[in-house]
Design a protein around this motif. Structure first.
Motif, PDB file in Angstrom:
ATOM      1  N   ASN A 119     -15.081  -7.246 -28.553  1.00  0.00           N
ATOM      2  CA  ASN A 119     -13.875  -7.761 -27.794  1.00  0.00           C
ATOM      3  C   ASN A 119     -14.200  -8.200 -26.151  1.00  0.00           C
ATOM      4  O   ASN A 119     -14.824  -7.111 -25.424  1.00  0.00           O
ATOM      5  CB  ASN A 119     -12.343  -7.179 -27.978  1.00  0.00           C
ATOM      6  N   SER A 164      -9.317 -11.234 -26.348  1.00  0.00           N
ATOM      7  CA  SER A 164      -8.544 -10.245 -27.431  1.00  0.00           C
ATOM      8  C   SER A 164      -6.479  -9.585 -26.566  1.00  0.00           C
ATOM      9  O   SER A 164      -6.061  -9.556 -26.668  1.00  0.00           O
ATOM     10  CB  SER A 164      -9.150  -9.285 -28.092  1.00  0.00           C
ATOM     11  N   ASP A 189      -3.211 -12.906 -29.011  1.00  0.00           N
ATOM     12  CA  ASP A 189      -2.974 -13.518 -29.445  1.00  0.00           C
ATOM     13  C   ASP A 189      -1.255 -13.541 -29.725  1.00  0.00           C
ATOM     14  O   ASP A 189      -0.856 -14.091 -30.749  1.00  0.00           O
ATOM     15  CB  ASP A 189      -2.795 -13.051 -31.225  1.00  0.00           C
ATOM     16  N   THR A 190      -0.722 -12.999 -28.811  1.00  0.00           N
ATOM     17  CA  THR A 190       0.516 -13.848 -28.617  1.00  0.00           C
ATOM     18  C   THR A 190       0.639 -14.966 -28.088  1.00  0.00           C
ATOM     19  O   THR A 190      -0.342 -15.571 -27.435  1.00  0.00           O
ATOM     20  CB  THR A 190       1.153 -12.405 -27.423  1.00  0.00           C
ATOM     21  N   TYR A 194      -1.947 -18.835 -23.512  1.00  0.00           N
ATOM     22  CA  TYR A 194      -3.458 -19.598 -23.926  1.00  0.00           C
ATOM     23  C   TYR A 194      -4.892 -19.986 -22.704  1.00  0.00           C
ATOM     24  O   TYR A 194      -3.925 -19.817 -21.432  1.00  0.00           O
ATOM     25  CB  TYR A 194      -3.180 -21.268 -25.219  1.00  0.00           C
TER      26      TYR A 194
END
Length: 380
Positions: A119, A164, A189-190, A194
């Motif tokens: 990661n 990550s 991934d929250t 982005y």
């Protein structure tokens, strides 16, 4: 008695890193510099080789090495390619706040899964209007029930959009200046976090540097690092530990440039003999070698102090500042020694010169390093 002798373990990991670089990084460095892409296959191999997450304690899945050993590996990796090294080496910057201020529960929750596979992490401090002036941060965090809601834009973030895990610095109250800055852990991934614009850079091209945009990002209340308002202190403590590693990578870039210049000077003939026989070239090579040795000594001293649990704010700033200035001078001289060929992409020294420049800028410009050193001297 002071000793510069490496331990057998340090010699072994240095050789492993050196062999890895020559086999896996040097052959593809120019290609990915040209593509401006991360060589993901190399990141996976680095992880499998145990050369990633060196600073993370063994109990959480890392390698748990000391600072000097970490600097030895960083130098070797940057010898191959600064950008590729920066991609996985940036984990040290992004995870150090968690190691400094995280609770045992946070370390268990975030470090173990993170270190279970290759990661990447990101350190989100810089903003379009908040570079050297951290107090100007505009990214906000407000508490709504049991959740923090984050909004803002970060820029020049290594691994931004591909990480990550993000360590995000935001303000809970702009009127408080640095006393309002707080650190948060945000899984990649929250919803709402982005990557934005990917930067096109002069050098360091094999790393992914981009904006990180946060739009109503909701994280649990327990994802705050340390105390509310302690973010600035955590960030500065982090940089005290990571700036010597920037110095180590600068040494690696400079050492590679010297090696390339030496090789060329021995092979290139003018006026019937190798240019290495000319005193003008020998003086340049001698100056390059002296500066590299001095830079490494500063880096190792700062790392040694950290290993002893000593405060190394001044020494870390010195190591980063001096070594990066050396990298710039040495790579420019390497291009000069190669002459016209040095300016062409067929030879690696033009890339090394482009890469060297960023070491004078990130993790605090060298002007900021001099400010830190000056303030520390006045304290003393």
């Amino acid at each position: 008695m002071i000793s510069f002798e490496l331990t057998e373990e340090q010699k072994a990991i240095q050789k492993m890193a050196r062999d890895f670089v020559r086999k896996e990084i040097i052959p593809i460095a120019a290609e990915y510099d040209e593509k401006e892409e991360i060589p993901w296959q190399v990141i996976e191999k680095v992880f499998k080789a145990g050369l990633m997450n060196l600073h993370v304690p063994v109990e959480y899945g890392g390698q748990g090495v000391d600072f000097i050993t970490e600097a030895i590996v960083a130098e070797e990796m940057a010898y191959g390619c600064l950008g590729i090294n920066g991609t996985f080496g940036n984990n040290a910057l992004a995870l150090t706040p968690l190691l400094i201020a995280g609770t045992e529960e946070q370390k268990e929750k975030f470090l173990k899964p993170f270190c279970a596979k290759p990661n990447l992490a990101a350190f989100c401090l810089t903003e379009p209007e908040a570079g050297s002036d951290v107090s100007a941060i505009k990214t906000t965090a407000r508490l709504e029930g049991d959740e923090w809601v984050l909004n803002g834009t970060k820029c020049f973030i290594t691994n931004g959009g591909v990480a990550s895990l993000y360590t995000v610095f935001a303000t809970v109250d702009r009127s408080k200046g640095i006393k309002g800055i707080t650190a948060f852990l945000v899984p990649g991934d929250t919803p709402g976090i982005y990557g934005g614009k990917k930067e096109k850079k002069m050098g360091d091209r094999a790393s992914h540097v981009a904006e990180v945009i946060l739009e109503n990002v909701r994280i649990p209340r327990e994802n705050v690092l340390g105390e509310v308002g302690s973010g600035f202190k955590i960030a500065m403590q982090t940089l005290d530990q990571t700036r010597p590693m920037i110095g180590a990578t600068a040494v690696g870039v400079a050492r590679r440039a010297l090696d390339e210049a030496l090789k060329y000077a021995k092979e290139r003939k003018q006026f019937g003999r190798p240019i290495a026989e000319f005193q003008a070239i020998q003086f340049m090579l001698a100056d390059m070698a002296m500066q590299i040795e001095a830079a490494r000594a500063l880096v190792w001293k700062a790392c040694w102090m950290l290993d002893q649990g000593m405060k190394a704010t001044k020494e870390g700033a010195m190591a980063k500042c001096f070594a990066s200035d050396v990298a710039m001078r040495v790579t420019v001289d390497a291009v000069q020694i190669l002459g016209g060929y040095g300016y062409m992409r067929d030879y690696p020294v033009e890339k090394l010169m482009r890469d060297a420049k960023i070491t004078q800028i990130y993790e605090g410009t060298n002007q900021i390093q001099r400010l830190v050193i000056g303030r520390e001297l006045l304290k003393d």
